[in-house]
Design a protein around this motif. Structure first.
Motif, PDB file in Angstrom:
ATOM      1  N   THR A  76       0.840  -1.249  -0.027  1.00 52.93           N
ATOM      2  CA  THR A  76       0.259  -0.036   0.008  1.00 52.93           C
ATOM      3  C   THR A  76       0.905   1.324   0.100  1.00 52.93           C
ATOM      4  O   THR A  76       0.605   2.368  -0.623  1.00 52.93           O
ATOM      5  N   GLY A  77       2.021   1.436   0.713  1.00 53.23           N
ATOM      6  CA  GLY A  77       2.849   2.371   0.883  1.00 53.23           C
ATOM      7  C   GLY A  77       3.352   2.784  -0.411  1.00 53.23           C
ATOM      8  O   GLY A  77       3.719   3.885  -1.101  1.00 53.23           O
ATOM      9  N   LEU A  78       3.843   1.529  -1.029  1.00 50.21           N
ATOM     10  CA  LEU A  78       4.466   1.711  -2.394  1.00 50.21           C
ATOM     11  C   LEU A  78       3.566   2.256  -3.439  1.00 50.21           C
ATOM     12  O   LEU A  78       3.861   3.085  -4.146  1.00 50.21           O
ATOM     13  N   VAL A  79       2.410   1.786  -3.498  1.00 47.34           N
ATOM     14  CA  VAL A  79       1.170   2.123  -4.649  1.00 47.34           C
ATOM     15  C   VAL A  79       1.129   3.453  -4.136  1.00 47.34           C
ATOM     16  O   VAL A  79       0.806   4.481  -5.049  1.00 47.34           O
ATOM     17  N   LEU A  80       0.826   3.986  -2.876  1.00 46.58           N
ATOM     18  CA  LEU A  80       0.697   5.523  -2.732  1.00 46.58           C
ATOM     19  C   LEU A  80       1.995   6.420  -3.105  1.00 46.58           C
ATOM     20  O   LEU A  80       1.773   7.374  -3.579  1.00 46.58           O
ATOM     21  N   ALA A  81       3.091   6.030  -2.853  1.00 45.07           N
ATOM     22  CA  ALA A  81       4.112   6.823  -3.391  1.00 45.07           C
ATOM     23  C   ALA A  81       4.202   6.824  -4.840  1.00 45.07           C
ATOM     24  O   ALA A  81       4.526   7.940  -5.354  1.00 45.07           O
ATOM     25  N   MET A  83       1.530   6.825  -6.683  1.00 44.84           N
ATOM     26  CA  MET A  83       0.647   7.640  -7.339  1.00 44.84           C
ATOM     27  C   MET A  83       0.781   8.879  -6.931  1.00 44.84           C
ATOM     28  O   MET A  83       0.538  10.003  -7.753  1.00 44.84           O
ATOM     29  N   THR A  84       1.429   9.261  -5.747  1.00 47.50           N
ATOM     30  CA  THR A  84       1.865  10.770  -5.433  1.00 47.50           C
ATOM     31  C   THR A  84       3.171  11.119  -6.340  1.00 47.50           C
ATOM     32  O   THR A  84       2.905  12.304  -6.913  1.00 47.50           O
ATOM     33  N   GLY A  85       3.691  10.266  -6.748  1.00 49.00           N
ATOM     34  CA  GLY A  85       4.905  10.864  -7.828  1.00 49.00           C
ATOM     35  C   GLY A  85       4.408  10.913  -9.113  1.00 49.00           C
ATOM     36  O   GLY A  85       4.592  11.881  -9.807  1.00 49.00           O
ATOM     37  N   SER A  86       3.451  10.218  -9.545  1.00 48.26           N
ATOM     38  CA  SER A  86       2.648  10.594 -10.820  1.00 48.26           C
ATOM     39  C   SER A  86       1.909  11.935 -10.879  1.00 48.26           C
ATOM     40  O   SER A  86       1.793  12.383 -11.845  1.00 48.26           O
ATOM     41  N   LEU A  87       1.205  12.114  -9.771  1.00 48.29           N
ATOM     42  CA  LEU A  87       0.259  13.244  -9.383  1.00 48.29           C
ATOM     43  C   LEU A  87       1.194  14.643  -9.580  1.00 48.29           C
ATOM     44  O   LEU A  87       1.027  15.389 -10.281  1.00 48.29           O
ATOM     45  N   ILE A  88       2.464  14.220  -8.857  1.00 47.11           N
ATOM     46  CA  ILE A  88       3.283  15.463  -8.899  1.00 47.11           C
ATOM     47  C   ILE A  88       3.934  15.652 -10.360  1.00 47.11           C
ATOM     48  O   ILE A  88       4.132  16.839 -10.912  1.00 47.11           O
ATOM     49  N   LYS A  89       4.244  14.584 -11.001  1.00 45.94           N
ATOM     50  CA  LYS A  89       4.665  14.707 -12.323  1.00 45.94           C
ATOM     51  C   LYS A  89       3.674  15.202 -13.134  1.00 45.94           C
ATOM     52  O   LYS A  89       4.183  15.821 -14.115  1.00 45.94           O
TER      53      LYS A  89
END
Length: 97
Positions: A76-81, A83-89
């Motif tokens: 879950t932490g990896l998926v959230l990281a 997703m956060t990276g994708s949204l920032i990108k």
């Protein structure tokens, strides 16, 4: 040389069935002594052993559940990281221009 002949005279032979019965009796007495040594020789011994088995089963189940929970948290932490990276990108958070 005399010692070897004396040792041979001490050999005992017996029928196979008698030997097996003797071994069975010795094993049973040994098992009873071992159970007595650890305090599991009373009337409640079977109940105590069942409780110990249940306790071990519960402990093993708790270990399994804890391991699965840790793996789920990591995934879950990896998926959230990601997703956060994708949204920032994609600059949805108003990140760096």
């Amino acid at each position: 040389m005399e010692d070897l002949s004396i040792e041979r005279r001490k050999t005992v032979t017996m029928p196979q069935t008698d030997f097996e019965q003797m071994l069975e009796l010795a094993a049973e007495k040994g098992a009873r002594n071992a159970l007595h040594g650890v305090g599991l020789d009373g009337e409640g011994a079977a109940h105590d052993i069942r409780e110990l088995r249940n306790l071990l089963d519960a402990f093993n189940e708790a270990k399994k559940t804890a391991g699965l929970t840790i793996v789920k948290m990591l995934v879950t932490g990896l998926v959230l990281a990601l997703m956060t990276g994708s949204l920032i990108k994609l600059k949805l958070f108003g990140g760096a221009q």
